[in-house]
Design a protein around this motif. Structure first.
Motif, PDB file in Angstrom:
ATOM      1  N   UNK A 102       0.799  -1.215  -0.214  1.00  0.00           N
ATOM      2  CA  UNK A 102       0.160   0.175   0.104  1.00  0.00           C
ATOM      3  C   UNK A 102       0.654   1.202   0.226  1.00  0.00           C
ATOM      4  N   UNK A 103       0.988   1.964  -1.032  1.00  0.00           N
ATOM      5  CA  UNK A 103       1.658   3.194  -1.227  1.00  0.00           C
ATOM      6  C   UNK A 103       1.078   4.333  -1.560  1.00  0.00           C
ATOM      7  N   UNK A 104       1.559   5.010  -0.587  1.00  0.00           N
ATOM      8  CA  UNK A 104       0.432   6.657  -0.522  1.00  0.00           C
ATOM      9  C   UNK A 104       1.267   8.096  -0.747  1.00  0.00           C
ATOM     10  N   UNK A 116       6.990  12.639   0.434  1.00  0.00           N
ATOM     11  CA  UNK A 116       6.017  12.552   1.021  1.00  0.00           C
ATOM     12  C   UNK A 116       5.048  11.763   0.800  1.00  0.00           C
ATOM     13  N   UNK A 117       5.839   9.875   0.234  1.00  0.00           N
ATOM     14  CA  UNK A 117       5.724   9.133  -0.094  1.00  0.00           C
ATOM     15  C   UNK A 117       5.548   8.043   1.278  1.00  0.00           C
ATOM     16  N   UNK A 132       2.298   9.612   7.573  1.00  0.00           N
ATOM     17  CA  UNK A 132       3.519  10.251   6.531  1.00  0.00           C
ATOM     18  C   UNK A 132       3.282  11.881   7.916  1.00  0.00           C
ATOM     19  N   UNK A 133       4.121  12.050   7.965  1.00  0.00           N
ATOM     20  CA  UNK A 133       4.599  13.463   8.218  1.00  0.00           C
ATOM     21  C   UNK A 133       5.037  14.380   7.922  1.00  0.00           C
ATOM     22  N   UNK A 145      -3.026  17.449  -3.265  1.00  0.00           N
ATOM     23  CA  UNK A 145      -3.552  15.835  -3.090  1.00  0.00           C
ATOM     24  C   UNK A 145      -3.013  14.544  -2.734  1.00  0.00           C
ATOM     25  N   UNK A 146      -4.096  14.413  -1.539  1.00  0.00           N
ATOM     26  CA  UNK A 146      -3.539  13.029  -1.559  1.00  0.00           C
ATOM     27  C   UNK A 146      -3.561  12.426  -2.331  1.00  0.00           C
ATOM     28  N   UNK A 147      -3.123  11.097  -2.771  1.00  0.00           N
ATOM     29  CA  UNK A 147      -3.729  10.491  -3.911  1.00  0.00           C
ATOM     30  C   UNK A 147      -2.864   8.562  -3.516  1.00  0.00           C
TER      31      UNK A 147
END
Length: 166
Positions: A102-104, A116-117, A132-133, A145-147
């Motif tokens: 799972x990668x965001x 940011x990933x 993540x911060x 955008x969060x993607x």
């Protein structure tokens, strides 16, 4: 003229004091700076659902303060930021896809934000949470955008982004 000494000792009693001070005539006048609250925004997705590869995980403004962090009116499910420096924390709860990863991540104006990933590896079909911060400085008005940065469609249970002006 502003008096920063004890009342009656070198003071000008008939002159208004434009600075808010802590104290009275019996102690020293300690200047108290006014509280300036930074902007923040909390955005959430509680509906969940399938999110394809490279698609936005949509979030909606739930709570905010100030005008620097707002819901995007041009990109559904995204966040608008005015120029400044922000602490951004995201959280995603989702089902691990078939690839077991799972990668965001975050995108600013359509470009992946470096660092940011976040990726978590687990057994397919398991529920997992990741967060993540990061600190991000944006020089111009920016759409954030969060993607889904992974290679498979993922099923999101919930997600959120907290953005705080620094």
């Amino acid at each position: 003229m502003t008096c920063f000494t004890k009342c009656g000792v070198g003071c000008c009693p008939n002159t208004p004091n434009p600075i808010w001070v802590l104290g009275n005539c019996s102690n020293s006048n300690n200047v108290v700076n006014p509280v300036i609250l930074s902007s923040f925004g909390f955005f959430q997705n509680t509906l969940g659902g399938a999110v394809t590869t490279d698609a936005i995980i949509p979030v909606t403004l739930a709570s905010s303060q100030g005008s620097k962090i707002t819901q995007s009116t041009t990109t559904a499910g995204a966040v608008n930021l005015t120029p400044g420096t922000y602490e951004i924390t995201y959280f995603v709860n989702a089902t691990i896809p078939a690839s077991t990863n799972l990668t965001v991540g975050l995108r600013a104006n359509g470009i992946q934000v470096e660092g940011s990933t976040a990726t978590v590896t687990n057994t397919a079909s398991n529920q997992i949470a990741l967060s993540k911060t990061i600190v991000l400085t944006v020089p111009v008005n920016t759409t954030l955008e969060l993607y889904n940065a992974g290679t498979d469609t993922v099923t999101i249970s919930n997600a959120n982004i907290t953005v705080k002006e620094l």
